[in-house]
Design a protein around this motif. Structure first.
Motif, PDB file in Angstrom:
ATOM      1  N   LEU A 195      52.696  24.340  50.088  1.00  0.00           N
ATOM      2  CA  LEU A 195      53.052  25.709  49.740  1.00  0.00           C
ATOM      3  C   LEU A 195      51.976  26.384  48.915  1.00  0.00           C
ATOM      4  CD1 LEU A 195      56.831  25.938  48.947  1.00  0.00           C
ATOM      5  CD2 LEU A 195      55.572  26.159  51.069  1.00  0.00           C
ATOM      6  N   GLY A 196      51.663  27.610  49.264  1.00  0.00           N
ATOM      7  CA  GLY A 196      50.733  28.407  48.478  1.00  0.00           C
ATOM      8  C   GLY A 196      51.495  29.460  47.700  1.00  0.00           C
ATOM      9  N   ALA A 197      50.792  30.544  47.388  1.00  0.00           N
ATOM     10  CA  ALA A 197      51.422  31.648  46.640  1.00  0.00           C
ATOM     11  C   ALA A 197      52.409  32.370  47.551  1.00  0.00           C
ATOM     12  CB  ALA A 197      50.345  32.612  46.175  1.00  0.00           C
ATOM     13  N   PRO A 198      53.399  33.037  46.970  1.00  0.00           N
ATOM     14  CA  PRO A 198      54.297  33.818  47.816  1.00  0.00           C
ATOM     15  C   PRO A 198      53.547  34.960  48.499  1.00  0.00           C
ATOM     16  CG  PRO A 198      54.834  34.132  45.482  1.00  0.00           C
ATOM     17  CD  PRO A 198      53.811  33.044  45.560  1.00  0.00           C
ATOM     18  N   VAL A 199      53.750  35.121  49.812  1.00  0.00           N
ATOM     19  CA  VAL A 199      53.089  36.181  50.561  1.00  0.00           C
ATOM     20  C   VAL A 199      54.037  37.360  50.732  1.00  0.00           C
ATOM     21  CG1 VAL A 199      52.058  36.793  52.781  1.00  0.00           C
ATOM     22  CG2 VAL A 199      51.590  34.571  51.755  1.00  0.00           C
ATOM     23  N   THR A 223      51.716  40.381  50.083  1.00  0.00           N
ATOM     24  CA  THR A 223      50.489  39.976  49.393  1.00  0.00           C
ATOM     25  C   THR A 223      50.334  40.721  48.071  1.00  0.00           C
ATOM     26  OG1 THR A 223      49.167  41.588  50.615  1.00  0.00           O
ATOM     27  CG2 THR A 223      49.258  39.367  51.508  1.00  0.00           C
ATOM     28  N   GLY A 224      51.407  40.769  47.319  1.00  0.00           N
ATOM     29  CA  GLY A 224      51.349  41.334  45.980  1.00  0.00           C
ATOM     30  C   GLY A 224      51.456  42.842  45.892  1.00  0.00           C
ATOM     31  N   GLN A 225      51.504  43.531  47.034  1.00  0.00           N
ATOM     32  CA  GLN A 225      51.596  44.988  46.989  1.00  0.00           C
ATOM     33  C   GLN A 225      52.962  45.454  47.470  1.00  0.00           C
ATOM     34  OE1 GLN A 225      48.572  47.634  47.492  1.00  0.00           O
ATOM     35  NE2 GLN A 225      47.021  46.165  48.149  1.00  0.00           N
ATOM     36  N   ASP A 226      53.465  46.465  46.807  1.00  0.00           N
ATOM     37  CA  ASP A 226      54.761  47.021  47.194  1.00  0.00           C
ATOM     38  C   ASP A 226      54.606  47.794  48.498  1.00  0.00           C
ATOM     39  OD1 ASP A 226      57.199  48.136  47.430  1.00  0.00           O
ATOM     40  OD2 ASP A 226      57.196  49.188  45.509  1.00  0.00           O
ATOM     41  N   VAL A 227      55.295  47.360  49.532  1.00  0.00           N
ATOM     42  CA  VAL A 227      55.179  48.061  50.819  1.00  0.00           C
ATOM     43  C   VAL A 227      56.510  48.674  51.242  1.00  0.00           C
ATOM     44  CG1 VAL A 227      53.246  46.712  51.668  1.00  0.00           C
ATOM     45  CG2 VAL A 227      55.569  45.933  52.112  1.00  0.00           C
ATOM     46  N   ARG A 261      50.416  46.763  58.244  1.00  0.00           N
ATOM     47  CA  ARG A 261      49.636  45.914  59.142  1.00  0.00           C
ATOM     48  C   ARG A 261      48.259  45.631  58.551  1.00  0.00           C
ATOM     49  NH1 ARG A 261      50.527  44.570  64.666  1.00  0.00           N
ATOM     50  NH2 ARG A 261      52.666  45.050  65.238  1.00  0.00           N
ATOM     51  N   GLU A 262      47.660  46.650  57.931  1.00  0.00           N
ATOM     52  CA  GLU A 262      46.336  46.433  57.348  1.00  0.00           C
ATOM     53  C   GLU A 262      46.402  45.458  56.180  1.00  0.00           C
ATOM     54  OE1 GLU A 262      45.029  50.395  56.635  1.00  0.00           O
ATOM     55  OE2 GLU A 262      44.252  50.623  58.677  1.00  0.00           O
ATOM     56  N   LEU A 263      47.518  45.482  55.456  1.00  0.00           N
ATOM     57  CA  LEU A 263      47.684  44.552  54.336  1.00  0.00           C
ATOM     58  C   LEU A 263      47.926  43.129  54.817  1.00  0.00           C
ATOM     59  CD1 LEU A 263      49.825  46.414  51.679  1.00  0.00           C
ATOM     60  CD2 LEU A 263      47.633  45.285  51.338  1.00  0.00           C
ATOM     61  N   GLY A 282      45.590  37.461  63.249  1.00  0.00           N
ATOM     62  CA  GLY A 282      45.040  36.634  62.177  1.00  0.00           C
ATOM     63  C   GLY A 282      45.422  37.090  60.780  1.00  0.00           C
ATOM     64  N   THR A 283      46.639  37.551  60.612  1.00  0.00           N
ATOM     65  CA  THR A 283      47.075  38.074  59.322  1.00  0.00           C
ATOM     66  C   THR A 283      47.731  36.985  58.484  1.00  0.00           C
ATOM     67  OG1 THR A 283      49.116  38.677  60.414  1.00  0.00           O
ATOM     68  CG2 THR A 283      47.479  40.403  60.151  1.00  0.00           C
ATOM     69  N   PRO A 284      47.777  37.185  57.167  1.00  0.00           N
ATOM     70  CA  PRO A 284      48.425  36.173  56.319  1.00  0.00           C
ATOM     71  C   PRO A 284      49.923  36.047  56.571  1.00  0.00           C
ATOM     72  CG  PRO A 284      47.677  38.054  55.010  1.00  0.00           C
ATOM     73  CD  PRO A 284      47.102  38.212  56.373  1.00  0.00           C
ATOM     74  N   PHE A 285      50.553  37.114  57.083  1.00  0.00           N
ATOM     75  CA  PHE A 285      51.995  37.066  57.273  1.00  0.00           C
ATOM     76  C   PHE A 285      52.339  37.418  58.720  1.00  0.00           C
ATOM     77  CE2 PHE A 285      56.179  39.360  57.009  1.00  0.00           C
ATOM     78  CZ  PHE A 285      56.942  38.214  56.873  1.00  0.00           C
ATOM     79  N   LEU A 286      53.283  36.668  59.276  1.00  0.00           N
ATOM     80  CA  LEU A 286      53.681  36.910  60.667  1.00  0.00           C
ATOM     81  C   LEU A 286      55.195  36.906  60.761  1.00  0.00           C
ATOM     82  CD1 LEU A 286      53.045  36.962  63.809  1.00  0.00           C
ATOM     83  CD2 LEU A 286      53.178  34.482  63.701  1.00  0.00           C
ATOM     84  N   ILE A 287      55.729  37.941  61.394  1.00  0.00           N
ATOM     85  CA  ILE A 287      57.145  37.918  61.734  1.00  0.00           C
ATOM     86  C   ILE A 287      57.231  37.465  63.180  1.00  0.00           C
ATOM     87  CG2 ILE A 287      59.217  39.285  62.136  1.00  0.00           C
ATOM     88  CD1 ILE A 287      58.259  41.234  60.025  1.00  0.00           C
ATOM     89  N   ALA A 288      57.945  36.390  63.436  1.00  0.00           N
ATOM     90  CA  ALA A 288      58.143  35.954  64.811  1.00  0.00           C
ATOM     91  C   ALA A 288      59.624  36.065  65.111  1.00  0.00           C
ATOM     92  CB  ALA A 288      57.656  34.521  64.988  1.00  0.00           C
ATOM     93  N   ALA A 289      59.995  37.134  65.825  1.00  0.00           N
ATOM     94  CA  ALA A 289      61.399  37.345  66.140  1.00  0.00           C
ATOM     95  C   ALA A 289      61.628  36.955  67.584  1.00  0.00           C
ATOM     96  CB  ALA A 289      61.777  38.810  65.914  1.00  0.00           C
ATOM     97  N   GLU A 290      62.494  36.001  67.803  1.00  0.00           N
ATOM     98  CA  GLU A 290      62.763  35.481  69.146  1.00  0.00           C
ATOM     99  C   GLU A 290      61.435  35.262  69.884  1.00  0.00           C
ATOM    100  OE1 GLU A 290      65.778  34.759  69.710  1.00  0.00           O
ATOM    101  OE2 GLU A 290      66.927  36.051  68.373  1.00  0.00           O
ATOM    102  N   PRO A 291      60.520  34.474  69.288  1.00  0.00           N
ATOM    103  CA  PRO A 291      59.175  34.422  69.854  1.00  0.00           C
ATOM    104  C   PRO A 291      59.112  33.802  71.239  1.00  0.00           C
ATOM    105  CG  PRO A 291      59.423  32.738  68.181  1.00  0.00           C
ATOM    106  CD  PRO A 291      60.652  33.587  68.116  1.00  0.00           C
ATOM    107  N   THR A 292      60.105  33.032  71.616  1.00  0.00           N
ATOM    108  CA  THR A 292      60.015  32.361  72.919  1.00  0.00           C
ATOM    109  C   THR A 292      61.136  32.790  73.844  1.00  0.00           C
ATOM    110  OG1 THR A 292      61.275  30.492  72.070  1.00  0.00           O
ATOM    111  CG2 THR A 292      58.899  30.331  71.957  1.00  0.00           C
ATOM    112  N   ARG A 293      61.717  33.949  73.596  1.00  0.00           N
ATOM    113  CA  ARG A 293      62.825  34.405  74.450  1.00  0.00           C
ATOM    114  C   ARG A 293      62.333  34.568  75.883  1.00  0.00           C
ATOM    115  NH1 ARG A 293      66.191  39.493  72.547  1.00  0.00           N
ATOM    116  NH2 ARG A 293      67.386  37.958  71.391  1.00  0.00           N
ATOM    117  N   GLY A 294      62.927  33.822  76.778  1.00  0.00           N
ATOM    118  CA  GLY A 294      62.650  33.996  78.200  1.00  0.00           C
ATOM    119  C   GLY A 294      61.365  33.354  78.693  1.00  0.00           C
TER     120      GLY A 294
END
Lengths: 357, 498
Positions: free
Chosen positions: B249-253, B314-318, B327-329, B414-426
């Motif tokens: 585990l690293g820092a909270p992203v 990544t430490g910034q309020d979004v 996305r840029e963050l 190649g971002t530090p954070f990724l949301i994978a929602a139903e990544p393998t649906r179908g």
């Protein structure tokens, strides 16, 4: 890959070609009904549009404002919204161009360029106004752009009937004074009506094509029009981009008005931009071309040819000018048939998306 | 028996959606049909309602064999269905919606008075109060549900299929509905109830049939079973354990604090969600779809507005920031619905692939065509996306292939954070393994991943920590090496943690 591209291209052409053929067919029926000779009428129509160099350049010059309006509409359609306000934007563009050319001091070429720019700016602002009302008050663009036409047209009519009226001539026309010769758009050929505005329109079409195809923001505009949610998801700034497209779209229409004033009329004459229906022809051209910038040039030429050809028909036969309008209307009918057909298909597909888990 | 479905099988090509299913329904019985997504419930009910033809097997109503080719046939035999998404005309009145298709007429057409009278009579008879003259758009969802049921009753149904009837209702409306169902059953109507909510089923059903992978894994009497047993029957398979290294585990992203999103009728869609995702871990969000996961993702990704709470990336309020800034963050996002959010159907493979990359792949505002094509071509090869060419419009790609393209595109951000929602649906099994592998690789490279999936196996296989959502709340947090499928399905269905 090239074959699939070619196939796509041919596929895209089938619909307008079929529409044109059907338009000519129904035109033939109409000609027969009014008792004209079909082949003779069409021959006259061809002659009226392309029969001689004079008629050909005449057609090109008629196509000029149609192309420019069509480009503006193309951009709007591609970005996914309607701009039916081309007429008002064109009128204000033409009016501002006339005023600038009349009252700005300086050499002729400065007046001319400033007039063109003022036309673009006026059209752009008028269009952006509708966009602003959409963003701010959620007023439907279809309605606002359409209704702003009346405001623009009547306002311009008032200005040239009272404060800016040309009182020098004998005729009591609602029009501005004539622009100084030095600020006119140069003619391309001596003794012909074709002026440099046509080149501006063609260059505009190529630039718009390149912009849509190769730039990042052109890409974003296309994606916004294709699936606004996808664009939003990918970080396309909808509000900003929409406002810019609105401005550019109106700018094209304004430029159309400016070019017409500086190249053909040399003054703003009330009704001179709305009566020939340039704006609506431009929107038709866009529909006919499936919102492709270069295709819009071709379809504008076709519509202009129908109109100038129709005049030829009226000059030389008993068949009335309106026959061209019949063909034009049929064309649009069949092209819009495609639009509603694909709309229905989409609706059906959505219904089949399955409501059950 | 009122209804007998015997040896029903249905194949779509090589896929067997139903194999040899037997299903019976008695008069006045409430028979629940449960199973995970893709277990075959839908197919079975579509067959019964005449929307699909079975590959083999037979349907008997009152002992007589029937063959339905359209819903109209099924309605004639006394079968009615209330769909999950209501099929009503919002701008028409309740009475008009109920009598549609069998309108009482008089010499000059529609007899509105007779329609209102018929609806009033029906409403009295079955004890389901509605105002016949109210417009449907001004009715609450609970009343709309009632209208749907009355519509089916008006059509003369004796067998009523309810598909996820409580999904959109408030708890009070759910209670009312369950009472109404019981009363109708005591008046001789029979119900087939499809639901994920096991508690409700236990409350109302007489019998429960459990499906898994297109087969019946159990038919149990509601009196002699409990939620745990049903969960086991639903899931009931051994998990293929994938080797996962211990997370570093690293820092909270991503930090989400008290995120709340308003719903339609007082019931918040997301209710005070608070959690963190650290670098180097995959946090799985499990839940039955429609319990606030979509909205949670929407708020984090900047697509929907939250009414309160805070999202920090990544430490910034979004919170409420524009998508581009988020996305840029450092956000990449495999969206839940590939057609709604993830792609433009009439754009090409390249055009869909370059979304989110375009601003990095430019020079003086021009897209670098050649390097973009090369990039997309690389994904197409690696993920084996089956497409005619890079210039094929993605509407011609199969759903699974488009999903692969989208997954590739977002992994490549190649971002530090990724949301994978139903990544393998179908997607097919091979591609699923590949996408899973990529997600784990990203995690091992200190990526932070929020995985949202309705597939429990996927959640258990990939996650280091599991959050369970139910009705907008995070109702449980479990380390994945301690979690079991039974435990999670229980939490998902609103049951209590053991």
């Amino acid at each position: 890959m090239n074959i699939s591209k070619l196939k796509n291209g041919i596929g895209a052409l089938v619909q307008p070609v079929v529409a044109i053929l059907l338009g000519l067919l129904i035109g033939a029926i109409a000609i027969a009904i009014v008792g004209g000779d079909i082949s003779q009428t069409y021959a006259e129509m061809w002659k009226g549009a392309f029969g001689s160099f004079y008629f050909f350049t005449n057609t090109l010059s008629r196509a000029t404002p149609i192309i420019l309006v069509g480009l503006g509409t193309t951009l709007a359609f591609r970005a996914g919204f309607f701009n039916l306000g081309a007429e008002g934007q064109m009128i204000l563009g033409g009016l501002c161009a006339a005023i600038t050319a009349l009252y700005l001091p300086g050499p002729g070429w400065v007046k001319m360029i400033a007039a063109l720019i003022s036309g673009i700016v006026a059209g752009g602002i008028w269009s952006a106004f509708a966009g602003w009302m959409d963003a701010k008050f959620r007023m439907n663009l279809l309605i606002t752009t359409l209704l702003l036409n009346y405001i623009a047209s009547l306002f311009a009519g008032y200005l040239v009937a009272y404060p800016l009226k040309d009182n020098t001539g004998s005729a009591a026309m609602a029009q501005t004074k004539m622009i100084d010769h030095s600020a006119w758009l140069p003619k391309l050929f001596h003794g012909m009506s074709l002026h440099a505005g046509f080149l501006i329109a063609v260059v505009g079409a190529v630039l718009l094509f390149l912009y849509m195809r190769f730039t990042v923001s052109g890409y974003e505009v296309r994606m916004l029009g294709s699936n606004p949610l996808f664009a939003a998801y990918g970080g396309v700034q909808r509000g900003k981009l929409m406002l810019y497209s609105m401005i550019a779209s109106g700018g094209f229409a304004g430029l159309a008005g400016a070019v017409e004033v500086l190249g053909t009329q040399y003054r703003y004459l009330d009704g001179s931009l709305s009566t020939p229906g340039y704006a609506w022809s431009g929107i038709m051209a866009t529909l006919l071309a499936g919102s492709h910038p270069l295709g819009t040039v071709a379809s504008s030429l076709l519509l202009a040819a129908l109109q100038t050809g129709g005049m030829g028909v009226e000059r030389n036969t008993e068949v009335p000018l309106e026959i061209a309008s019949v063909i034009q209307a049929t064309l649009i009918l069949f092209v819009s048939a495609k639009i509603s057909y694909s709309f229905i298909k989409r609706k059906k597909a959505r219904a089949q998306d399955g409501s059950v888990v | 028996m009122l209804l007998n479905m015997e040896n029903i099988s249905k194949s779509y090509g090589p896929v067997k959606a139903n194999s040899d299913i037997n299903f019976t329904l008695g008069k006045g019985e409430i028979h629940a049909l449960v199973g995970e997504n893709g277990a075959g419930k839908t197919t079975l009910m579509r067959i019964l309602y005449g929307m699909e033809k079975p590959t083999s097997g037979s349907i008997l109503v009152n002992g007589k064999p029937q063959s339905f080719s359209t819903p109209a046939d099924a309605i004639k035999s006394g079968i009615g269905m209330v769909h999950q998404h209501f099929m009503l005309f919002p701008s028409f009145t309740v009475a008009e919606n109920i009598v549609i298709g069998q309108e009482p007429g008089k010499w000059n057409g529609f007899d509105r008075k007779a329609a209102v009278a018929a609806v009033e009579e029906l409403s009295r008879q079955y004890g389901m109060p509605v105002d016949p003259n109210q417009k449907v758009e001004s009715c609450s969802l609970g009343v709309q549900q009632r209208v749907e049921i009355l519509k089916v009753l008006y059509q003369g149904a004796d067998i009523i299929i309810l598909d996820e009837p409580t999904g959109v209702l408030t708890p009070l409306e759910v209670k009312e509905l369950l009472v109404a169902i019981k009363r109708l059953a005591s008046q001789g109507k029979s119900f087939i109830l499809i639901s994920h909510k096991l508690q409700e089923i236990m409350e109302v059903a007489d019998r429960i049939t459990v499906l898994r992978d297109g087969r019946v894994t159990g038919v149990v009497d509601a009196k002699h079973t409990d939620i745990e047993q049903i969960s086991r029957l639903m899931v009931g398979r051994d998990l293929a354990q994938m080797q996962r290294s211990t997370p570093k585990l690293g820092a909270p992203v991503l930090e989400v604090k008290g995120l709340t999103m308003p719903g339609d009728r007082g019931k918040p869609l997301v209710d005070g969600a608070t959690f963190k995702v650290h670098a180097g871990e995959i946090v799985g969000v499990a839940g039955i779809s429609g319990n606030g996961q979509s909205e949670l993702i929407g708020a984090i990704a900047g697509l929907q507005a939250a009414s309160s709470g805070q999202v920090t990336l990544t430490g910034q309020d979004v919170t409420g920031a524009p998508v581009r800034k988020i996305r840029e963050l450092g956000l990449a996002h495999i969206p839940e619905d590939r057609y709604q959010w993830g792609a433009a159907k009439d754009a090409t493979v390249v055009e869909n692939g370059v979304m989110g990359h375009a601003r990095r792949q430019q020079r003086f505002g021009l897209m670098r065509g050649r390097s973009i094509r090369k990039m997309v071509e690389g994904w197409v090869k690696r993920f084996e996306v089956k497409t005619g060419s890079l210039d094929t419009k993605v509407q011609f790609l199969s759903g699974g292939n488009l999903q692969k393209l989208i997954a590739a595109r977002e992994l490549a951000q190649g971002t530090p954070f990724l949301i994978a929602a139903e990544p393998t649906r179908g997607v097919d099994v091979g591609a699923m393994e590949m996408i899973h592998g990529e997600l784990l690789k990203r995690r091992d490279e200190q990526g932070a991943i929020l995985l949202v999936s309705s597939e429990l196996t996927e959640i258990l296989k990939l996650s280091d920590r599991i959050l369970v959502m139910n009705e907008g709340r995070i109702v449980g947090e479990l380390p994945s090496d301690e979690a079991t499928e039974e435990q999670i399905s229980l939490l998902m269905a609103g049951g209590k943690r053991q």
